[in-house]
Design a protein around this motif. Structure first.
Motif, PDB file in Angstrom:
ATOM      1  N   GLU A 116      34.799  49.594  37.327  1.00  0.00           N
ATOM      2  CA  GLU A 116      34.992  49.494  38.780  1.00  0.00           C
ATOM      3  C   GLU A 116      34.127  48.386  39.376  1.00  0.00           C
ATOM      4  O   GLU A 116      34.583  47.621  40.229  1.00  0.00           O
ATOM      5  CB  GLU A 116      34.693  50.839  39.454  1.00  0.00           C
ATOM      6  N   ARG A 117      32.895  48.296  38.920  1.00  0.00           N
ATOM      7  CA  ARG A 117      31.983  47.285  39.455  1.00  0.00           C
ATOM      8  C   ARG A 117      32.411  45.862  39.071  1.00  0.00           C
ATOM      9  O   ARG A 117      32.352  44.961  39.902  1.00  0.00           O
ATOM     10  CB  ARG A 117      30.556  47.546  38.978  1.00  0.00           C
ATOM     11  N   VAL A 118      32.833  45.657  37.837  1.00  0.00           N
ATOM     12  CA  VAL A 118      33.230  44.295  37.457  1.00  0.00           C
ATOM     13  C   VAL A 118      34.572  43.931  38.093  1.00  0.00           C
ATOM     14  O   VAL A 118      34.788  42.770  38.442  1.00  0.00           O
ATOM     15  CB  VAL A 118      33.225  44.053  35.926  1.00  0.00           C
ATOM     16  N   ARG A 119      35.448  44.908  38.285  1.00  0.00           N
ATOM     17  CA  ARG A 119      36.699  44.651  39.017  1.00  0.00           C
ATOM     18  C   ARG A 119      36.373  44.205  40.436  1.00  0.00           C
ATOM     19  O   ARG A 119      36.923  43.216  40.937  1.00  0.00           O
ATOM     20  CB  ARG A 119      37.582  45.895  39.046  1.00  0.00           C
ATOM     21  N   ALA A 120      35.444  44.901  41.085  1.00  0.00           N
ATOM     22  CA  ALA A 120      35.051  44.539  42.452  1.00  0.00           C
ATOM     23  C   ALA A 120      34.397  43.155  42.500  1.00  0.00           C
ATOM     24  O   ALA A 120      34.485  42.474  43.527  1.00  0.00           O
ATOM     25  CB  ALA A 120      34.091  45.602  43.010  1.00  0.00           C
ATOM     26  N   ALA A 121      33.777  42.731  41.398  1.00  0.00           N
ATOM     27  CA  ALA A 121      33.159  41.404  41.341  1.00  0.00           C
ATOM     28  C   ALA A 121      34.189  40.310  41.038  1.00  0.00           C
ATOM     29  O   ALA A 121      33.830  39.138  40.965  1.00  0.00           O
ATOM     30  CB  ALA A 121      32.054  41.385  40.285  1.00  0.00           C
ATOM     31  N   GLY A 122      35.456  40.709  40.863  1.00  0.00           N
ATOM     32  CA  GLY A 122      36.519  39.731  40.654  1.00  0.00           C
ATOM     33  C   GLY A 122      36.803  39.366  39.212  1.00  0.00           C
ATOM     34  O   GLY A 122      37.527  38.403  38.947  1.00  0.00           O
ATOM     35  N   VAL A 123      36.275  40.124  38.268  1.00  0.00           N
ATOM     36  CA  VAL A 123      36.532  39.848  36.851  1.00  0.00           C
ATOM     37  C   VAL A 123      37.941  40.347  36.518  1.00  0.00           C
ATOM     38  O   VAL A 123      38.248  41.517  36.734  1.00  0.00           O
ATOM     39  CB  VAL A 123      35.478  40.537  35.955  1.00  0.00           C
ATOM     40  N   PRO A 124      38.826  39.480  36.012  1.00  0.00           N
ATOM     41  CA  PRO A 124      40.210  39.881  35.766  1.00  0.00           C
ATOM     42  C   PRO A 124      40.440  40.654  34.472  1.00  0.00           C
ATOM     43  O   PRO A 124      41.416  41.402  34.360  1.00  0.00           O
ATOM     44  CB  PRO A 124      40.960  38.546  35.711  1.00  0.00           C
ATOM     45  N   GLU A 125      39.552  40.488  33.494  1.00  0.00           N
ATOM     46  CA  GLU A 125      39.735  41.140  32.195  1.00  0.00           C
ATOM     47  C   GLU A 125      38.382  41.277  31.518  1.00  0.00           C
ATOM     48  O   GLU A 125      37.499  40.440  31.708  1.00  0.00           O
ATOM     49  CB  GLU A 125      40.650  40.291  31.306  1.00  0.00           C
TER      50      GLU A 125
END
Length: 176
Positions: A116-125
């Motif tokens: 969830e945190r890396v998704r929120a940081a804009g990491v796509p994969e």
């Protein structure tokens, strides 16, 4: 078996966490798939300092996992893949837990929070690099919904490293 997961907290590692990680990971069984022997305290001091920089620069890092009582029990999180082999340019998620805390769901719960945190940081994969015999970590990748994508020849071991991948999509698309 469908049990509820614990509710660990994640925090940016402190300088003191280097000592906790050193103590937790001094167990050869914990280190079986990470070089087989405990690392020096200086390794964890450098690692926690690097994670603080990652958090400040990228918005994510390898966070210290705290159990319900606030005790440091390991780490999970994400960081750029560093080696010159493997999924160069990828963001790798990973985890390591003190032996006394295995099998209780801490890694799965903390790794889900990481996603969830890396998704929120804009990491796509994200990718997870796992050694073939590490059944516990392979099971975590499955619980996270990751798929085995490719293998890479390991430069120093006589085995290939397994690469698992998970597309994260965008936070706004998931909210619809």
């Amino acid at each position: 078996m469908n049990r509820s997961l614990p509710a660990p907290r994640l925090r940016v590692p402190t300088h003191e966490d280097a000592l906790a990680w050193h103590r937790l990971f001094a167990d050869p069984e914990v280190m079986e798939f990470h070089g087989g022997k405990p690392a020096a305290l200086s390794v964890y001091e450098e690692l926690t300092a690097r994670q603080r920089r990652h958090d400040a620069e990228l918005g994510f890092c390898l966070w210290t996992i705290l159990d319900e009582s606030g005790e440091a029990i390991g780490f999970t999180g994400a960081q750029p893949w560093q080696p010159a082999w493997g999924p160069v340019g990828a963001t790798e998620i990973g985890w390591r837990l003190g032996r006394a805390h295995w099998g209780k769901g801490y890694v799965t719960a903390a790794a889900r929070e990481t996603l969830e945190r890396v998704r929120a940081a804009g990491v796509p994969e994200v990718v997870a690099m796992v050694r073939p015999g590490n059944a516990r970590s392979i099971a975590v990748t499955r619980r996270l919904g990751m798929r085995r994508a490719e293998t890479y020849p390991h430069p120093t071991l006589d085995e290939d490293a397994l690469c698992f991948r998970l597309g994260l999509g965008s936070p706004t698309a998931d909210a619809r």
